[in-house]
Design an enzyme around this catalytic site. Structure first.
Site, PDB file in Angstrom:
ATOM      1  N   ILE B  88       0.835  -1.202   0.000  1.00 20.81           N
ATOM      2  CA  ILE B  88       0.000   0.000   0.000  1.00 20.81           C
ATOM      3  C   ILE B  88       0.868   1.249   0.000  1.00 20.81           C
ATOM      4  O   ILE B  88       1.822   1.350   0.772  1.00 20.81           O
ATOM      5  CB  ILE B  88      -0.886   0.037   1.268  1.00 20.81           C
ATOM      6  CG1 ILE B  88      -1.667  -1.272   1.393  1.00 20.81           C
ATOM      7  CG2 ILE B  88      -1.832   1.225   1.250  1.00 20.81           C
ATOM      8  CD1 ILE B  88      -2.178  -1.529   2.788  1.00 20.81           C
ATOM      9  N   CYS B  89       0.525   2.171  -0.880  1.00 18.78           N
ATOM     10  CA  CYS B  89       1.246   3.441  -0.889  1.00 18.78           C
ATOM     11  C   CYS B  89       0.471   4.450  -0.049  1.00 18.78           C
ATOM     12  O   CYS B  89      -0.513   5.023  -0.498  1.00 18.78           O
ATOM     13  CB  CYS B  89       1.386   3.959  -2.317  1.00 18.78           C
ATOM     14  SG  CYS B  89       2.262   5.512  -2.393  1.00 18.78           S
ATOM     15  N   LEU B  90       0.920   4.598   1.171  1.00 17.42           N
ATOM     16  CA  LEU B  90       0.212   5.482   2.086  1.00 17.42           C
ATOM     17  C   LEU B  90       1.276   6.170   2.952  1.00 17.42           C
ATOM     18  O   LEU B  90       2.103   5.499   3.578  1.00 17.42           O
ATOM     19  CB  LEU B  90      -0.746   4.650   2.955  1.00 17.42           C
ATOM     20  CG  LEU B  90      -1.685   5.405   3.871  1.00 17.42           C
ATOM     21  CD1 LEU B  90      -2.634   6.290   3.077  1.00 17.42           C
ATOM     22  CD2 LEU B  90      -2.468   4.442   4.744  1.00 17.42           C
TER      23      LEU B  90
END
Lengths: 550, 153
Positions: B88-90
């Site tokens: 996840i790109c967070l």
């Protein structure tokens, strides 16, 4: 130990015949100044934990009148703390916050003052402060509080905030800062852990958090190292720089208005350009030097290494890695072929004064178009390699000369003087020669990129002239370097081994050889210095590249 | 045992996650390892993921809470900020992590990411391209994937 200075603001006119003392005289005075000026220990203001090695030389500041001074890390810290303290007083903010504001203004106190008195709120907001906000605060509430990180309940005195309303326990603060310090320079822009809060974590807060435990010494030292690096690297870099010499910890401060072209580190001897931080590249400009270095690094490290470091003997094809500075090569027995490292021609062809292998000879173009294009590409590569090889060869010879000089100064010279009953002063010529070799090699080295970036068609005449002076200087330099290396070794054969007794006859033979050697060295020193002077003057005058950079 | 000296914070967070779960989110620690959580997030309504049940795994590293939890989707999902390995790109899972954040806040942020895909900061390049070139079609694909992979649990 002597320190050699040279400086870009000064022209090379000082290399007059009768000026041989020029290199070291002013410097010895400086060395004395240093002893007299050991007053500051640099860690009073901030109580810094990072101590400097005791043998770091300039305790306060190594002054010279060339427009720059050397400072130890402790000196730099002291200045940083002083400017922080004065700003803190002027703006009436805690010094931890003053440092945050200063960093925001790239450590330019004047800029900060202007911005602050023009619009204080904007400066505050820029660093993440919203309201009137103090610095590290310990909870004044005497009710126990729950730390929002570890969820444990702590007594009021254990809870700290970054001046905002978000209190965390000392231990969690420690972990928080430890993690940031571990990540690197991020610790300088650390904010309150609360995601909605921008309150900066100040030096003051870090100090308070780490006040207790010795376990935190590493973190504290790393943090302080980032702080001082911020001052030098992010800040007034117009005026302060680290010496880029490998492992060197000194900083150089240029006096306002001066940007010395050549700075010689008084500790590690690295000579560099204050403007761009590259190795000193006179007579080439900063732009030329940068372009050249970039070009080299983009051509593959391995290729560069092979090109720069190994060649095959033109007679027996054995691979040779050069381990001395002189370009006059003698292949290992039984071959013993003598050749020039640069052009790989027989050394006998280099005899007399005719030295020509600095000159680039382009191959005649072919007629066929396809062939022509290929030849062109090859020629441009060949041209580059030609210049690169010479640039690199001077560099490694320079390094060898430096190692030799360090060895001589490290006791070899004193040993020789004692064993042979000569005074060390008489041998000063040898040290001078090596220093001169280093300098000449450095300057000659950078004449190659200089010529490389000239247009072979448009600047043909100029290039010819450059190559001529370059060749003269190299010829003279090679003779000097050979004299200092192999001829010195030959002289040592006739000398007494340490501890051995001289008989009268041997002593007489040695004395005569020694006298002759020293005279020769003196003559070569003078000639090389003159050639260097001509070289620099020639390259720097009338060559438009230089206009406006000095 | 690995669980015997579990920090108080993790115990407290776990208790709260179990007693007051956030709407649409469930997280329960594994029996063998109290630092490993099985997570389920319901696809937010009015998003292409509505009706889907997404499984994730969440692991609290030794440095937690000074370092962020490691979270990954186990259910395949068509989303510009989630790649085919489920990563996840967070920002708060990386440089914007703060120890004042919690498992709960992380999971709520992921849920919000499902509602608001951000193709300008992509992790799955081709998905993001699709999203920018033809959003309606990309949303259809996301719905399709939700039906195929995220229904039924």
């Amino acid at each position: 130990m002597k320190y050699y200075y040279s400086d870009g603001e000064e022209s090379y006119n000082s290399y007059d015949d009768d000026d041989s003392e020029n290199y070291s005289s002013s410097v010895e005075d400086d060395a004395m100044d240093e002893d007299e000026s050991c007053q500051s220990d640099g860690d009073d203001v901030g109580g810094d934990v990072v101590s400097d090695n005791d043998d770091d030389m300039p305790q306060a500041a190594e002054r010279n009148d060339k427009g720059y001074i050397f400072e130890t890390e402790a000196d730099v810290r002291k200045r940083q703390d002083e400017v922080t303290a004065s700003v803190s007083e002027l703006l009436s903010v805690p010094w931890g916050l003053a440092a945050v504001f200063l960093r925001h203004c790239r450590w330019d106190a004047e800029r900060l003052e202007n911005e602050w008195f023009a619009d204080e709120r904007r400066v505050r907001e820029a660093v993440g402060l919203t309201a009137e906000q103090g610095d590290a605060a310990t909870s004044v509430n005497d009710r126990p509080l729950t730390c929002a990180i570890c969820f444990d309940v702590h007594s009021a005195g254990e809870m700290i905030s970054a001046g905002c309303a978000h209190y965390y326990c000392r231990e969690c603060w420690g972990g928080y800062i430890h993690a940031a310090v571990g990540d690197g320079a991020r610790c300088l822009v650390l904010r309150c852990p609360d995601p909605s809060c921008g309150a900066p974590v100040t030096r003051e807060l870090v100090r308070e958090v780490f006040a207790a435990g010795e376990d935190d010494d590493d973190d504290r030292a790393r943090y302080e190292a980032f702080v001082v690096r911020s001052y030098v690297e992010e800040g007034t870099s117009k005026y302060v720089r680290w010496c880029p010499g490998p492992g060197c910890t000194l900083a150089v401060r240029a006096e306002p208005g001066s940007a010395p072209y050549e700075v010689a580190c008084c500790k590690c001897r690295h000579v560099f350009c204050f403007r761009c931080g590259e190795e000193a590249h006179r007579p080439a400009s900063c732009g030329t030097a940068r372009e050249w270095v970039t070009k080299n690094s983009s051509d593959g490290e391995n290729d560069n290494w092979v090109v720069a470091n190994t060649k095959h003997c033109p007679s027996c094809r054995v691979a040779i890695e050069k381990n001395q500075g002189c370009n006059h090569m003698t292949c290992a027995a039984p071959c013993l072929h003598q050749f020039c490292w640069i052009c790989l021609g027989a050394w006998s062809e280099h005899g007399g004064n005719y030295y020509h292998c600095n000159r680039y000879v382009a191959h005649a173009p072919e007629n066929a178009r396809e062939e022509e294009r290929r030849e062109h590409a090859k020629a441009s590569l060949e041209r580059y390699i030609h210049f690169y090889e010479r640039w690199a060869a001077h560099g490694s010879s320079m390094k060898k000369a430096r190692e030799d000089l360090e060895r001589l100064e490290g006791g070899a010279l004193a040993g020789f003087a004692e064993a042979n009953g000569v005074s060390q002063a008489e041998l000063g010529c040898l040290e001078e020669a090596l220093a001169l070799i280093m300098e000449s090699r450095r300057v000659l080295r950078w004449t190659y990129p200089f010529v490389y970036y000239m247009d072979p068609v448009r600047d043909g005449k100029k290039i010819e002239l450059c190559e001529h002076i370059q060749g003269e200087a190299e010829d003279s330099l090679e003779k000097l370097h050979k004299c200092v290396e192999s001829e010195w070794d030959e002289l040592k054969v006739t000398a007494a081994a340490p501890g051995a007794e001289f008989d009268a006859a041997t002593a007489a033979v040695f004395a005569a050889a020694f006298k002759e050697y020293m005279l020769k060295l003196f003559v070569l020193n003078t000639a090389t210095r003159n050639h260097l002077k001509m070289l620099v003057e020639g390259f720097e005058s009338g060559l438009p590249e230089f206009e406006g950079t000095l | 045992m690995a669980n015997s000296n579990l920090p108080r914070r993790i115990i407290k967070e776990t208790q709260r996650l179990l007693s007051e779960p956030a709407p649409g989110i469930s997280a329960s620690p594994s029996e063998e390892n109290m630092r490993y959580f099985n997570v389920m997030i319901l696809g937010p309504s009015q998003s292409p993921y509505e009706g889907g049940v997404f499984k994730l795994e969440l692991f609290l590293p030794e440095e937690y809470p000074m370092a962020p939890p490691k979270v990954r989707f186990l259910t395949k999902i068509y989303h510009p900020n989630i790649d085919k390995l489920g990563r996840i790109c967070l920002d708060i899972l990386k440089d914007k992590w703060s120890p004042a954040l919690q498992i709960r806040t992380v999971l709520l942020s992921i849920q919000a990411l499902l509602s608001a895909p951000n193709p300008d900061d992509p992790l799955a390049d081709n998905v993001a391209k699709h999203w920018k070139a033809n959003e309606a079609e990309a949303v259809e694909t996301a719905k399709e994937w939700t039906r195929v992979y995220a229904s039924g649990a």
